[in-house]
Design an enzyme around this catalytic site. Structure first.
Site, PDB file in Angstrom:
ATOM      1  N   ASP A 165      -6.440 -54.010 -16.911  1.00  0.00           N
ATOM      2  CA  ASP A 165      -5.416 -54.175 -17.825  1.00  0.00           C
ATOM      3  C   ASP A 165      -4.052 -54.336 -17.373  1.00  0.00           C
ATOM      4  O   ASP A 165      -3.403 -55.257 -17.899  1.00  0.00           O
ATOM      5  CB  ASP A 165      -5.393 -52.876 -18.937  1.00  0.00           C
ATOM      6  CG  ASP A 165      -4.560 -53.256 -19.742  1.00  0.00           C
ATOM      7  OD1 ASP A 165      -4.697 -54.093 -20.668  1.00  0.00           O
ATOM      8  OD2 ASP A 165      -3.596 -52.443 -20.095  1.00  0.00           O
ATOM      9  N   LYS A 173      -8.150 -48.349 -22.497  1.00  0.00           N
ATOM     10  CA  LYS A 173      -7.260 -47.616 -22.021  1.00  0.00           C
ATOM     11  C   LYS A 173      -7.853 -46.070 -22.798  1.00  0.00           C
ATOM     12  O   LYS A 173      -7.688 -44.666 -22.117  1.00  0.00           O
ATOM     13  CB  LYS A 173      -6.011 -47.603 -22.033  1.00  0.00           C
ATOM     14  CG  LYS A 173      -5.312 -48.690 -21.166  1.00  0.00           C
ATOM     15  CD  LYS A 173      -3.896 -49.162 -21.357  1.00  0.00           C
ATOM     16  CE  LYS A 173      -3.821 -50.230 -22.360  1.00  0.00           C
ATOM     17  NZ  LYS A 173      -2.663 -51.164 -22.717  1.00  0.00           N
ATOM     18  N   ARG A 209      -0.837 -62.154 -19.520  1.00  0.00           N
ATOM     19  CA  ARG A 209      -0.740 -62.435 -20.903  1.00  0.00           C
ATOM     20  C   ARG A 209       0.731 -62.592 -21.551  1.00  0.00           C
ATOM     21  O   ARG A 209       0.723 -63.711 -22.220  1.00  0.00           O
ATOM     22  CB  ARG A 209      -1.425 -61.504 -21.899  1.00  0.00           C
ATOM     23  CG  ARG A 209      -3.197 -61.519 -21.969  1.00  0.00           C
ATOM     24  CD  ARG A 209      -3.364 -60.315 -22.378  1.00  0.00           C
ATOM     25  NE  ARG A 209      -3.242 -59.968 -23.885  1.00  0.00           N
ATOM     26  CZ  ARG A 209      -3.358 -58.878 -24.580  1.00  0.00           C
ATOM     27  NH1 ARG A 209      -3.445 -57.762 -23.940  1.00  0.00           N
ATOM     28  NH2 ARG A 209      -3.047 -58.893 -25.880  1.00  0.00           N
ATOM     29  N   SER A 230      -7.630 -54.475 -24.389  1.00  0.00           N
ATOM     30  CA  SER A 230      -6.576 -53.896 -23.909  1.00  0.00           C
ATOM     31  C   SER A 230      -6.336 -52.379 -24.242  1.00  0.00           C
ATOM     32  O   SER A 230      -5.988 -51.440 -23.465  1.00  0.00           O
ATOM     33  CB  SER A 230      -5.222 -54.723 -24.038  1.00  0.00           C
ATOM     34  OG  SER A 230      -4.091 -54.021 -23.367  1.00  0.00           O
ATOM     35  N   HIS A 243      -3.102 -43.925 -31.388  1.00  0.00           N
ATOM     36  CA  HIS A 243      -2.552 -45.084 -30.867  1.00  0.00           C
ATOM     37  C   HIS A 243      -1.793 -45.830 -32.028  1.00  0.00           C
ATOM     38  O   HIS A 243      -2.336 -46.183 -33.116  1.00  0.00           O
ATOM     39  CB  HIS A 243      -3.618 -45.936 -30.058  1.00  0.00           C
ATOM     40  CG  HIS A 243      -2.881 -47.362 -30.030  1.00  0.00           C
ATOM     41  ND1 HIS A 243      -2.328 -47.437 -28.427  1.00  0.00           N
ATOM     42  CD2 HIS A 243      -2.673 -48.396 -30.273  1.00  0.00           C
ATOM     43  CE1 HIS A 243      -1.696 -48.799 -28.165  1.00  0.00           C
ATOM     44  NE2 HIS A 243      -1.976 -49.344 -29.215  1.00  0.00           N
TER      45      HIS A 243
HETATM   46  N1  URA Z   1      -1.057 -52.286 -26.857  1.00  0.00           N
HETATM   47  C1  URA Z   1      -1.681 -52.691 -25.587  1.00  0.00           C
HETATM   48  O1  URA Z   1      -1.987 -51.653 -24.968  1.00  0.00           O
HETATM   49  N2  URA Z   1      -2.305 -53.804 -25.368  1.00  0.00           N
HETATM   50  C2  URA Z   1      -2.075 -54.953 -26.231  1.00  0.00           C
HETATM   51  O2  URA Z   1      -2.799 -56.172 -25.904  1.00  0.00           O
HETATM   52  C3  URA Z   1      -1.485 -54.793 -27.292  1.00  0.00           C
HETATM   53  C4  URA Z   1      -0.636 -53.750 -27.677  1.00  0.00           C
END
Ligand code: URA
Length: 475
Positions: free
Chosen positions: A169, A195, A176, A191, A90
């Site tokens: 999320d 995932k 947000r 968040s 990520h």
């Molecule tokens: N990427 C995400 O999936 N969530 C966030 O809050 C910031 C970056």
């Protein structure tokens, strides 16, 4: 006396966090369930988010929130025999960050299974899904059954988040965005990691970027975010590490959706820019080491170098494109020739800008370039904005290079009649030229592994995680 769910109510939870108190696991479970079931008003979600933004969350609260979000939807399941080789990466987002495109097939060529779930671009950073969708036919919408099939035959896929994965999320992220609560450590952590947790990974590497074109402006704030992500990931049972990498200048020489696919193909052909190759080798090398396909980082890195140079990673990319809807002819043209614009639609115009002084290129700032490209259609301001895949920029010089006045330094691909004077002026602010020699530094400045400092903050609910951490010698 234990508190029952029916004793909770949202206004008092908002008040509790507003006044700086810590939520219990059952309180977090309560409000996540209400969000999932649509039984809470949007204004209450907004107020709760703002209270969390202002007062923060402990590691234990962040972990509970992440766990509840993760299990709010489907958890992916993989065949038993893959148990130690399901990996993902990520990135916190950068300009020209196309690393996922060569990395996923390189890892598949090294024997890993890579169910990469990516996002779309918003703001100044491009999204991996948008880049891939610039290839005609590439379908990022795959069900979990289709993902398993592609992983069985190819070894990697790059897809969008399905409706059923971490639905809470999706709701919170939207809220947000409109309540100015994006930049919150516990909210970002939960968040991202909910995932990744729902992907049921064996190993995860995080590329946490810092600099003028990153969410984290300083190395110290990137380290804080990385530590929060690593701690949460480790407690969820995911073997997690992170790198800190610099994000002032764009990654590689090409920015914009189809141009970035072209640069990724160059990397998969054993060529392309050195910084892109460094990121792919390092992030891939760490994952190969973490899932014990190599007994050191250096050996893992060597494996990635080999699969990039011998064509096996390129073959995986070709197979992945075909498995995700690209015609065999297009996949073959992109991978086996350099006739990229037989597949991609070229932009109508190309305009070059020139240096206004002589000297040594000290920096090429990514933000002004990203802002102009977004205005020209390469990116989005709102989630439903359309994208023009042909829009992009090619950098014609590199940091550390000596230039004379009038040297072409950037070629902008666009479909407008002409760049405006304001756009040209903004682009020129990207270039910093000085008279002292500078060298282009490595992108990666630090590799972070789980540390032992903060685990004592965890509470009794986390015994099973602690056991996991102990059994795996992670601290
Ligand atoms: N990427 C995400 O999936 N969530 C966030 O809050 C910031 C970056």
């Amino acid at each position: 006396m234990t508190t029952k769910m029916e004793d909770f109510n949202i206004p008092s939870l908002i008040q509790k966090k507003r006044d700086g108190a810590e939520f219990g696991k059952d309180e977090i479970q309560y409000f996540v369930q209400l969000i999932k079931n649509g039984e809470i008003q949007e204004c209450q979600i907004g107020a709760l988010l703002m209270a969390i933004y202002m007062k923060g969350m402990s590691l234990a609260e962040t972990l509970s929130l992440t766990g509840e979000m993760m299990t709010s939807g489907e958890m992916m399941q993989w065949p038993e025999e893959w148990c130690s080789s399901v990996v993902d990466k990520h990135s916190t987002g950068g300009v020209g960050d196309k690393v996922s495109l060569p990395l996923a097939p390189a890892l598949a060529a090294a024997g890993c299974k890579v169910p990469m779930i990516s996002g779309r671009g918003l703001g100044h950073t491009g999204g991996t899904l948008d880049k891939l969708e610039s290839v005609p036919g590439f379908n990022v919408d795959q069900t979990s059954e289709q993902m398993v099939d592609i992983l069985k035959t190819v070894g990697c896929c790059i897809v969008g988040q399905t409706e059923s994965l971490v639905p809470v999320d999706r709701i919170l992220y939207k809220m947000r965005d409109v309540t100015s609560t994006v930049e919150s450590l516990p909210l970002i952590t939960s968040s991202i990691m909910s995932k990744k947790g729902a992907e049921s990974l064996s190993a995860l590497v995080l590329d946490v970027k810092y600099g003028s074109a990153a969410i984290c402006k300083t190395r110290e704030s990137a380290r804080t975010l990385a530590r929060s992500l690593i701690q949460t990931g480790t407690c969820l049972g995911i073997h997690t590490r992170a790198v800190l990498s610099k994000m002032d200048s764009p990654i590689g020489q090409k920015i914009g959706n189809s141009l970035e696919v072209i640069e990724s193909l160059e990397c998969l052909k054993g060529r392309g820019p050195a910084d892109l190759r460094e990121l792919v080798e390092c992030l891939g090398g760490i994952l190969i080491w973490m899932c014990e396909k190599a007994d050191s980082f250096e050996k893992g890195r060597k494996i990635i170098q080999t699969v990039l140079d011998n064509g096996s990673a390129l073959q995986k990319f070709q197979d992945m494109m075909k498995a995700q809807g690209v015609t065999p002819e297009h996949a073959n043209t992109l991978c086996q020739t350099e006739n990229y614009f037989k597949v991609f639609k070229p932009s109508k115009c190309k305009e070059e800008l020139h240096t206004t002084q002589e000297g040594i290129v000290n920096e090429i700032y990514a933000m002004p370039i990203a802002e102009v490209l977004r205005e020209l259609g390469a990116g989005r301001t709102k989630t439903d904005d359309p994208i023009n895949y042909s829009v992009g920029a090619e950098l014609l010089i590199t940091v550390g290079e000596r230039v004379t006045k009038g040297t072409p330094w950037v070629r902008i691909h666009h479909d407008a009649q002409k760049l405006t004077e304001a756009q040209k002026s903004l682009l020129q602010t990207a270039l910093s030229i000085g008279d002292r020699p500078v060298s282009a530094d490595n992108r990666i400045s630090e590799i972070m592994i789980p540390d032992s400092i903060s685990w004592s903050e965890l509470n009794g609910d986390l015994d099973s995680n602690r056991n996991y951490i102990k059994q795996n010698n992670l601290v």
